[in-house]
Scaffold this active site. Structure first.
Site, short mmCIF file in Angstrom:
data_model
loop_
_atom_site.label_atom_id
_atom_site.label_comp_id
_atom_site.label_asym_id
_atom_site.label_seq_id
_atom_site.Cartn_x
_atom_site.Cartn_y
_atom_site.Cartn_z
N TYR A 24 0.84 -1.20 0.00
CA TYR A 24 0.00 0.00 0.00
C TYR A 24 0.87 1.25 0.00
O TYR A 24 0.61 2.20 -0.75
CB TYR A 24 -0.92 0.00 1.22
CG TYR A 24 -1.73 1.28 1.33
CD1 TYR A 24 -2.78 1.53 0.46
CD2 TYR A 24 -1.43 2.23 2.30
CE1 TYR A 24 -3.53 2.70 0.55
CE2 TYR A 24 -2.17 3.40 2.40
CZ TYR A 24 -3.20 3.64 1.52
OH TYR A 24 -3.93 4.80 1.61
N SER A 106 -2.88 13.26 8.41
CA SER A 106 -3.81 12.99 7.32
C SER A 106 -5.26 12.99 7.79
O SER A 106 -5.56 12.62 8.94
CB SER A 106 -3.48 11.63 6.70
OG SER A 106 -4.49 11.22 5.79
N GLN A 127 -3.99 17.97 7.21
CA GLN A 127 -4.35 17.82 5.80
C GLN A 127 -5.82 17.48 5.66
O GLN A 127 -6.37 16.69 6.43
CB GLN A 127 -3.50 16.70 5.17
CG GLN A 127 -3.84 16.38 3.73
CD GLN A 127 -4.86 15.25 3.60
OE1 GLN A 127 -5.02 14.45 4.51
NE2 GLN A 127 -5.56 15.20 2.49
N THR A 155 -5.48 19.01 0.06
CA THR A 155 -5.14 18.13 -1.07
C THR A 155 -6.22 18.22 -2.14
O THR A 155 -7.40 17.93 -1.87
CB THR A 155 -4.98 16.68 -0.60
OG1 THR A 155 -3.92 16.63 0.36
CG2 THR A 155 -4.64 15.77 -1.76
N ARG A 164 -5.02 1.74 -8.23
CA ARG A 164 -3.80 1.18 -7.64
C ARG A 164 -3.89 -0.34 -7.68
O ARG A 164 -4.43 -0.99 -6.79
CB ARG A 164 -3.63 1.71 -6.21
CG ARG A 164 -3.54 3.24 -6.20
CD ARG A 164 -3.63 3.83 -4.81
NE ARG A 164 -3.77 5.29 -4.88
CZ ARG A 164 -4.00 6.06 -3.83
NH1 ARG A 164 -4.13 5.52 -2.64
NH2 ARG A 164 -4.11 7.37 -3.99
N LYS A 251 -2.14 21.39 -2.02
CA LYS A 251 -1.28 20.24 -2.34
C LYS A 251 -1.81 19.51 -3.58
O LYS A 251 -2.99 19.15 -3.64
CB LYS A 251 -1.21 19.28 -1.16
CG LYS A 251 -0.31 18.07 -1.37
CD LYS A 251 -0.28 17.22 -0.11
CE LYS A 251 0.67 16.04 -0.24
NZ LYS A 251 0.18 15.02 -1.19
N HIS A 275 1.16 13.20 -5.96
CA HIS A 275 0.64 12.25 -4.99
C HIS A 275 1.52 10.99 -4.93
O HIS A 275 1.03 9.87 -4.75
CB HIS A 275 -0.80 11.86 -5.32
CG HIS A 275 -1.67 11.69 -4.10
ND1 HIS A 275 -2.47 12.70 -3.63
CD2 HIS A 275 -1.84 10.66 -3.25
CE1 HIS A 275 -3.12 12.28 -2.54
NE2 HIS A 275 -2.74 11.03 -2.30
N ARG A 278 0.64 8.09 -7.22
CA ARG A 278 -0.47 7.23 -6.81
C ARG A 278 -1.81 7.65 -7.42
O ARG A 278 -2.83 7.03 -7.13
CB ARG A 278 -0.59 7.23 -5.28
CG ARG A 278 0.61 6.62 -4.60
CD ARG A 278 0.66 6.93 -3.12
NE ARG A 278 -0.43 6.33 -2.37
CZ ARG A 278 -0.47 5.07 -1.96
NH1 ARG A 278 0.53 4.25 -2.25
NH2 ARG A 278 -1.48 4.62 -1.25
#
EC number: 1.1.-.-
Length: 383
Positions: A24, A106, A127, A155, A164, A251, A275, A278
């Site tokens: 991950y 986060s 964030q 973000t 992903r 961001k 990112h 990602r």
């Protein structure tokens, strides 16, 4: 295992963590071309060696948003950091605090805002995503302000989640994901005991606080997928700019025109970021994107950068190309997964020493001295 570089921490984390967690943090979107380019492009930036300049009085100290930092580095917001060590966000925040640099929590952390801020002395950064649930956003902002968070990192490059593919193979998502994660945990007893058992609760702390009920790993992808907002535009950020009276950083900027929009919006800073490779595979590495963005907005706001930064030489390279501060994501999570908070502290000391070597041999006595003169043939990056 002997640890002498951030790459060693990656290997140590690979051995210690269940595969679903290692992949991950290690993986990217689609075929992971941008993920690879982030590291490769940055490593190819040639530093210009200078000698006999009396570098005995060298300083890494810098200032950003009225905060004095021991070096121009901050820890990036990384979702689920609390799964990589017991109450991992707290451990990482304490390591950053001891070093005198910011930690950014986060939105989708395991530990909530109220658990992390009492553990540190300096103000934490927070964030946030633009989400459909504006009630959650307002609640998170109110709690971040009440907890004394100084800087909001907003973000904007996740209006939809990236594909992903590694996650489906590793057990983070896909068929029978819960059973696969359970079996992997048994095969990694140190993690299973230290984090899996003693590191509970394993929920999304900030979201649980808002919803008033636990939210587990199964809820992570589902909740985010349901709440990402593809209709996001600059006007959706205006009420946040009015509400948040501290520094606000946007961001996810990769294009000079978006950087100019951030200036017009009134942002205090931007993070040049893809990112970590990602989201949209095939976009520019941040190494390639940074020079043009710096040409467009340098001096109008603070330029932060992430994606691909693994060591102190990378920090010096990014600063020489126009960044004011570098943010570490994967690098610190590898260290956290390998050795907990002590690993993060050791990594930051490694970066400090590597920066000092690079500055000594490029003739930069202060952070302000790190500029294009420290690089060889910078012009080719703009082509």
């Amino acid at each position: 295992m002997i640890i002498s570089s951030s790459n060693d921490y990656r290997e140590a984390a690979r051995r210690r963590l269940p595969p679903f967690l290692f992949h991950y943090i290690d993986g990217g979107a689609y075929a992971e071309y941008t993920l690879k380019r982030n590291v490769e492009d940055l490593s190819q930036i040639a530093l210009r060696q200078r000698v006999l300049n009396d570098m005995s009085q060298l300083s890494l100290e810098t200032k950003i948003f009225d905060e004095t930092l021991s070096m121009p580095v901050a820890l990036s917001p990384v979702g689920l950091t609390g799964m990589y060590a017991r109450r991992g966000e707290v451990q990482a925040a304490v390591a950053a605090d001891k070093k005198g640099i910011p930690f950014t929590l986060s939105t989708v952390s395991v530990c909530p805002i109220e658990e992390v801020t009492p553990a540190i002395q300096r103000p934490m950064w927070f964030q946030l995503y633009v989400l459909r649930d504006r009630g959650f956003m307002k609640n998170a902002l109110e709690r971040a302000k009440a907890a004394g968070c100084s800087t909001l990192v907003f973000t904007v490059d996740m209006p939809v989640p990236g594909a992903r593919y590694r996650d489906a193979h590793s057990g983070m998502s896909g068929p029978n994901a819960s059973m696969r994660r359970y079996l992997q945990s048994f095969a990694h007893p140190h993690w299973a005991w230290n984090v899996g058992l003693l590191g509970r609760p394993h929920d999304l702390g900030n979201i649980s606080k808002y919803l008033g009920k636990p939210t587990g790993l199964e809820d992570y992808i589902g909740w985010l997928g349901a709440n990402f907002d593809p209709s996001i535009s600059w006007k959706d950020l205006e009420w946040i700019r009015d509400f948040w009276d501290g520094p606000m950083v946007i961001k996810g900027i990769l294009d000079p025109e978006d950087a100019k929009d951030a200036v017009r919006f009134g942002a205090d800073g931007i993070v040049v970021s893809n990112h970590g490779g990602r989201q949209l595979d095939g976009v520019l590495s941040t190494t390639r994107a940074l020079p043009a963005i710096a040409d467009a907005v340098k001096g109008d706001l603070k330029i932060l950068v992430d994606s691909g930064i693994r060591n102190g030489l990378d920090v010096v390279r990014m600063l020489a190309m126009g960044a004011d501060l570098c943010m570490l994501g994967r690098a610190f999570v590898y260290a956290l997964g390998a050795e907990g908070g002590q690993g993060v502290s050791n990594l930051l000391e490694l970066i400090d020493k590597e920066m000092r070597v690079a500055m000594t041999l490029t003739g930069a006595k202060t952070i302000q001295d790190i500029n294009s003169d420290c690089l060889v043939n910078l012009d080719r990056l703009a082509k």
